[in-house]
Design an enzyme around this catalytic site. Structure first.
Site, mmCIF file in Angstrom:
data_model
loop_
_atom_site.group_PDB
_atom_site.id
_atom_site.type_symbol
_atom_site.label_atom_id
_atom_site.label_comp_id
_atom_site.label_asym_id
_atom_site.label_seq_id
_atom_site.Cartn_x
_atom_site.Cartn_y
_atom_site.Cartn_z
ATOM 1 N N ASP A 17 14.654 57.551 11.005
ATOM 2 C CA ASP A 17 15.995 57.344 12.307
ATOM 3 C C ASP A 17 16.935 57.367 11.755
ATOM 4 O O ASP A 17 17.739 56.975 10.850
ATOM 5 C CB ASP A 17 16.169 55.462 12.530
ATOM 6 N N LYS A 79 26.435 63.387 11.847
ATOM 7 C CA LYS A 79 25.294 63.673 13.720
ATOM 8 C C LYS A 79 26.469 63.758 14.794
ATOM 9 O O LYS A 79 25.437 64.398 15.364
ATOM 10 C CB LYS A 79 24.661 61.919 13.115
ATOM 11 N N GLU A 156 15.726 57.846 20.800
ATOM 12 C CA GLU A 156 15.689 56.935 20.126
ATOM 13 C C GLU A 156 14.958 54.964 21.547
ATOM 14 O O GLU A 156 14.844 54.793 20.286
ATOM 15 C CB GLU A 156 17.178 56.822 19.125
ATOM 16 N N ASP A 187 21.449 51.289 23.888
ATOM 17 C CA ASP A 187 20.670 50.867 21.777
ATOM 18 C C ASP A 187 22.741 51.776 22.249
ATOM 19 O O ASP A 187 22.735 53.250 22.507
ATOM 20 C CB ASP A 187 20.333 52.651 22.097
#
Ligand code: AMP
Length: 520
Positions: A17, A79, A156, A187
């Protein structure tokens, strides 16, 4: 999962992850159960932070500590910038593409994992469901530069749903629950927000709709807390500590900590020193929630929209699954309880579930590659519409001709026929975009597909078919055919903002010391 047991003894099934603020690695143990691996420092979570220290590149906890004193040398939240040509800061006069910074983070994870499980190359890396094609490709490139062979990239929320399914016994061929479950995965991580509606039906994980925001996460809550503290400081001392980047780095670290305190206590204090003045600013949970209400509202809006896109209402949702460290904030749970009328579910570990799902998926792929039967199947949807740029015949303006609308089950192909404009035309240029806006300028340009070496002597207005295929992982393949001709047409898909293979190979050697492969 007996099938992966055999594999895990030979090739470890590893899932990563790769988070905006923290990254987590998991592998399947000898029983096929996903476990989180600790890094070299002994921690389960590795800060996704990179420190450029002279010739050394340091990743993780030490880099995170350096934010307080050497912010200028530290890359945070790379990211969030993936898909852009370069990261916004320069380090010792150099600017790096964000995927190169991500490559360093992944390289640290690879080395730490190898120390636990032995040498490894094959992994699954997760991405936000809302990542577009360009960002997905860049993430795969980061994995390559880190010395990995990325078997797949996985959304994810899907990964979290797989971990949840494992936990609930859906992986167990003999004792699998008969009743399908519809779950809404909310999430909220450090830098991105994803919401996905999924159905678990027997051994199948079916995404029904997905949406999100790649610029919304715990980091935005941190910055609001920094603002609250800075404003209190200004009221007392008439000086703004945010003017000094080093103080901002220090304040941010303290505020991230205070935010965690506010998840369990009614108030938290942050010390701030600037220009010889100092203050201890106390922020209450109420003040914090008020200052971040609009951020929470954005997630609420997206959640409601996604439910509508799945053509469902809350009565038809069995669980609201909380994933991502930021769902520990009580305001998130309260908002979702009020919105859905259900108690949000935290059965999967908020920080680890995504990595666990990725390891389960890696196990599945390894088993399949050895000819063993699949223990589960995934069906995703695309998070952005795919289109080609055309010209409106009336207005002569460029427009986005959508070929594959968002939330279409994957894999999916769409064919678009073009006509040559003149006799003996030898090439056609097709521009491919992702996004919902009718104007291509407001979409993400994925690349140009140049169709070359069309068969000679084609008459004017001959048909050329371009087939776009979205694979299950949201990556795009382009194929071209000329009907009534068996000539093989050459297609070259030139990507925007993507590093050429020679650069990727150079970075792979530099970052990981691993020799290049024929990865493309
Ligand atoms: P993830 O990417 O899922 O690991 O999420 C990381 C984010 O979760 C960061 O922004 C953390 O600050 C945030 N986070 C972790 N624990 C807590 C907590 N107890 N309360 C609030 N936010 C948290």
């Amino acid at each position: 999962m007996a099938t992966t047991k055999k594999n895990s003894e030979t090739i470890p099934a590893v899932g990563i992850d790769l988070g905006t603020t923290y990254s987590v690695v998991s592998r399947l143990d000898h029983t096929g159960k996903p476990v989180t691996l600790v890094n070299a420092e002994g921690d389960l979570l590795t800060p996704s932070v990179v420190l450029f220290d002279g010739d050394d590149v340091i990743v993780g906890r030490e880099a995170w500590k350096a934010v307080a004193g050497e912010a200028d040398h530290v890359a945070l939240c790379s990211k969030r910038e993936i898909g852009h040509p370069v990261y916004h800061k320069n380090f010792q006069g150099k600017q790096y593409p964000p995927e190169v910074i991500e490559g360093w983070i992944l390289n640290k994870l690879r080395r730490d994992t190898a120390a636990r499980v032995g040498p490894l190359s094959k992994v699954v890396i997760t991405v936000p469901a809302y990542f577009d094609e360009v960002r997905r490709k860049a993430t795969q490139d980061a994995g390559y530069m880190a010395g990995f062979e990325v078997m797949d990239i996985l959304n994810e929320p899907t990964a979290a749903a797989i971990a949840f399914g494992y936990h609930e016994g859906y992986m167990n061929a003999d004792g699998r629950p008969a009743k399908p479950q519809r779950i809404l995965v909310y999430d909220l991580g450090g830098g991105t927000f994803d919401v996905t509606v999924m159905e678990i039906r027997g051994d199948r994980y079916i995404a029904l709709a997905t949406d999100g925001d790649v610029q919304l996460g715990g980091y935005d809550w941190d910055l609001r807390l920094v603002d609250l503290v800075a404003e209190a400081f200004i009221r007392e001392h008439y000086a703004d500590p945010r003017e000094d980047p080093l103080i901002v780095g220090k304040l941010w670290r303290q505020c991230e900590d205070a935010k965690r305190t506010l998840s369990t206590r009614g108030k938290a204090s942050v010390a701030c020193d600037y220009r010889g003045f100092s203050s201890l600013v106390t922020v209450t949970q109420e003040q914090f929630e008020e200052a971040t209400q609009d951020l929470l509202d954005r997630t609420r809006f997206t959640t409601t929209q996604t439910l509508h896109a799945a053509r469902l209402d809350w009565k038809r949702i069995d669980r609201v699954l909380l994933v991502g460290g930021s769902t520990r904030m009580p305001m998130v749970r309260n908002m979702l309880r009020e919105l859905s009328g259900k108690e949000p579910d935290s059965t999967v570990a908020a920080d680890e579930a995504v990595a666990h799902g990725a390891a389960l998926h890696a196990g599945l792929l390894l088993a399949k590659s050895q000819g063993e039967p699949a223990t589960f199947a995934i069906r995703n949807v695309n998070s952005h519409s795919l289109g080609v740029v055309g010209t409106d015949p009336q207005t002569r303006r460029k427009r986005n001709g959508i070929l594959i609308p968002r939330n279409t089950p994957l894999p999916v192909s769409a064919k678009r026929s073009f006509r040559t404009q003149k006799a003996n035309q030898r090439s056609i240029l097709v521009q491919v975009v992702e996004g919902e806006n009718p104007s291509p300028d407001d979409c993400t340009m994925i690349g140009r597909c140049s169709v070359r070496r069309l068969p000679p002597n084609l008459p004017s207005r001959s048909r050329v078919d371009v087939v776009f295929q979205y694979q299950t992982n949201g990556r795009l393949k382009v194929r071209v055919t000329v009907p009534d001709s068996d000539v093989k047409v050459e297609t070259e898909f030139q990507r925007e903002n993507s590093l050429p293979k020679e650069h990727l190979d150079g970075w792979r050697r530099h970052i990981s010391g691993v020799e290049p492969t024929d990865y493309r």
